[in-house]
Design an enzyme around this catalytic site. Sequence first.
Site, PDB file in Angstrom:
ATOM      1  N   VAL A 190      40.524 100.762  89.398  1.00  0.00           N
ATOM      2  CA  VAL A 190      39.098 100.751  89.739  1.00  0.00           C
ATOM      3  C   VAL A 190      38.266 101.336  88.590  1.00  0.00           C
ATOM      4  O   VAL A 190      37.122 100.910  88.361  1.00  0.00           O
ATOM      5  CB  VAL A 190      38.870 101.470  91.096  1.00  0.00           C
ATOM      6  N   ASP A 191      38.839 102.266  87.857  1.00  0.00           N
ATOM      7  CA  ASP A 191      38.167 102.869  86.693  1.00  0.00           C
ATOM      8  C   ASP A 191      37.836 101.774  85.658  1.00  0.00           C
ATOM      9  O   ASP A 191      36.695 101.656  85.183  1.00  0.00           O
ATOM     10  CB  ASP A 191      39.117 103.927  86.107  1.00  0.00           C
ATOM     11  N   SER A 250      43.330 107.810  94.320  1.00  0.00           N
ATOM     12  CA  SER A 250      44.758 108.192  94.126  1.00  0.00           C
ATOM     13  C   SER A 250      45.775 107.219  94.724  1.00  0.00           C
ATOM     14  O   SER A 250      46.976 107.463  94.610  1.00  0.00           O
ATOM     15  CB  SER A 250      45.066 109.607  94.659  1.00  0.00           C
ATOM     16  N   TYR A 308      48.088 106.599  90.849  1.00  0.00           N
ATOM     17  CA  TYR A 308      48.454 107.986  91.152  1.00  0.00           C
ATOM     18  C   TYR A 308      49.382 108.120  92.372  1.00  0.00           C
ATOM     19  O   TYR A 308      49.784 109.240  92.722  1.00  0.00           O
ATOM     20  CB  TYR A 308      47.207 108.858  91.303  1.00  0.00           C
TER      21      TYR A 308
HETATM   22  N1  AR6 Z   1      37.127  98.010  94.084  1.00  0.00           N
HETATM   23  C1  AR6 Z   1      37.660  98.815  95.049  1.00  0.00           C
HETATM   24  N2  AR6 Z   1      38.915  99.320  94.979  1.00  0.00           N
HETATM   25  C2  AR6 Z   1      39.663  98.998  93.903  1.00  0.00           C
HETATM   26  C3  AR6 Z   1      39.177  98.167  92.849  1.00  0.00           C
HETATM   27  C4  AR6 Z   1      37.843  97.666  92.975  1.00  0.00           C
HETATM   28  N3  AR6 Z   1      37.305  96.891  92.034  1.00  0.00           N
HETATM   29  N4  AR6 Z   1      40.156  98.045  91.919  1.00  0.00           N
HETATM   30  C5  AR6 Z   1      41.219  98.755  92.369  1.00  0.00           C
HETATM   31  N5  AR6 Z   1      40.929  99.313  93.553  1.00  0.00           N
HETATM   32  P1  AR6 Z   1      43.587 103.247  90.933  1.00  0.00           P
HETATM   33  P2  AR6 Z   1      44.166 106.119  91.140  1.00  0.00           P
HETATM   34  C6  AR6 Z   1      41.752 100.187  94.408  1.00  0.00           C
HETATM   35  O1  AR6 Z   1      44.912 102.991  90.315  1.00  0.00           O
HETATM   36  O2  AR6 Z   1      45.356 105.837  91.965  1.00  0.00           O
HETATM   37  C7  AR6 Z   1      43.153 104.621  86.348  1.00  0.00           C
HETATM   38  O3  AR6 Z   1      43.777 104.058  85.234  1.00  0.00           O
HETATM   39  C8  AR6 Z   1      43.264 100.082  94.242  1.00  0.00           C
HETATM   40  O4  AR6 Z   1      43.743  98.977  94.975  1.00  0.00           O
HETATM   41  O5  AR6 Z   1      42.412 102.545  90.379  1.00  0.00           O
HETATM   42  O6  AR6 Z   1      43.219 107.214  91.562  1.00  0.00           O
HETATM   43  C9  AR6 Z   1      42.429 105.914  86.028  1.00  0.00           C
HETATM   44  O7  AR6 Z   1      41.899 105.935  84.710  1.00  0.00           O
HETATM   45  C10 AR6 Z   1      43.732 101.413  94.804  1.00  0.00           C
HETATM   46  O8  AR6 Z   1      43.884 101.325  96.228  1.00  0.00           O
HETATM   47  O9  AR6 Z   1      43.223 104.839  90.922  1.00  0.00           O
HETATM   48  C11 AR6 Z   1      43.503 106.933  86.219  1.00  0.00           C
HETATM   49  O10 AR6 Z   1      44.326 107.055  85.065  1.00  0.00           O
HETATM   50  C12 AR6 Z   1      42.556 102.351  94.514  1.00  0.00           C
HETATM   51  O11 AR6 Z   1      41.496 101.516  94.042  1.00  0.00           O
HETATM   52  C13 AR6 Z   1      44.317 106.378  87.358  1.00  0.00           C
HETATM   53  O12 AR6 Z   1      44.141 104.963  87.308  1.00  0.00           O
HETATM   54  C14 AR6 Z   1      42.860 103.410  93.465  1.00  0.00           C
HETATM   55  O13 AR6 Z   1      43.745 102.898  92.469  1.00  0.00           O
HETATM   56  C15 AR6 Z   1      43.822 106.857  88.681  1.00  0.00           C
HETATM   57  O14 AR6 Z   1      44.696 106.422  89.682  1.00  0.00           O
END
Ligand code: AR6
Length: 178
Positions: A38-39, A123, A127
């Site tokens: 998502v980042d 997370s 994560y």
């Molecule tokens: N809209 C809504 N939710 C989303 C989207 C979107 N566009 N894209 C992904 N998700 P993650 P974390 C969901 O990995 O676990 C990054 O590289 C996804 O399906 O994005 O907190 C950061 O820079 C999942 O359920 O975040 C950190 O290094 C949720 O967002 C690390 O990942 C979170 O997945 C953070 O890991």
Amino acid sequence: MNTAGLSRMEVVEGDITAETTDAIVNAANETLLGGGGVDGAIHRAAGPGLLEACRELDGCLPGQAKVTGGFELAARWVVHTVGPIYDALSPEDADRLLGAAYVNALLAAAEAGARSVSFPAISTGAYGFPQDRAARVAVLSVARALEMDDRIELVRFVCFSPEQAQLHQAAMDALRKL
Ligand code: AR6
């Protein structure tokens, strides 16, 4: 439980970068300099101004939150928070840190002036937080924070799959019955 907080919470399925709430929350890492998931999606949609603004922030500790503008997003603000890496902690400490990330992101949004905030499932991707456990922590910590703070009128959990939406909805239903 007191439903004052729950009545201001809703679950949708979608892409958080398209949200029109005043603020959206980013599940970032400690550098705040971008990443995947998502980042990455938020940085792509916001444009390069977001990374420039993040460079000024000097990173962010897990459980804390920092605010920038939304640049090319519809949302006026992005609240950057950092969730716990699930396997790096005991489950109880991971819960506490995840709850802190939600609450501090909500308070930072309210301080900035936001009245509506969208959250991704912090997370639960890179994560490694179990989806069901994370949904329960997310819903409980936000409901409690909303009960104590009436500045935020709407919190939207923007889920990225039907299963994730169902888990958040189930967590809200369970709290309502307490
Ligand atoms: N809209 C809504 N939710 C989303 C989207 C979107 N566009 N894209 C992904 N998700 P993650 P974390 C969901 O990995 O676990 C990054 O590289 C996804 O399906 O994005 O907190 C950061 O820079 C999942 O359920 O975040 C950190 O290094 C949720 O967002 C690390 O990942 C979170 O997945 C953070 O890991």
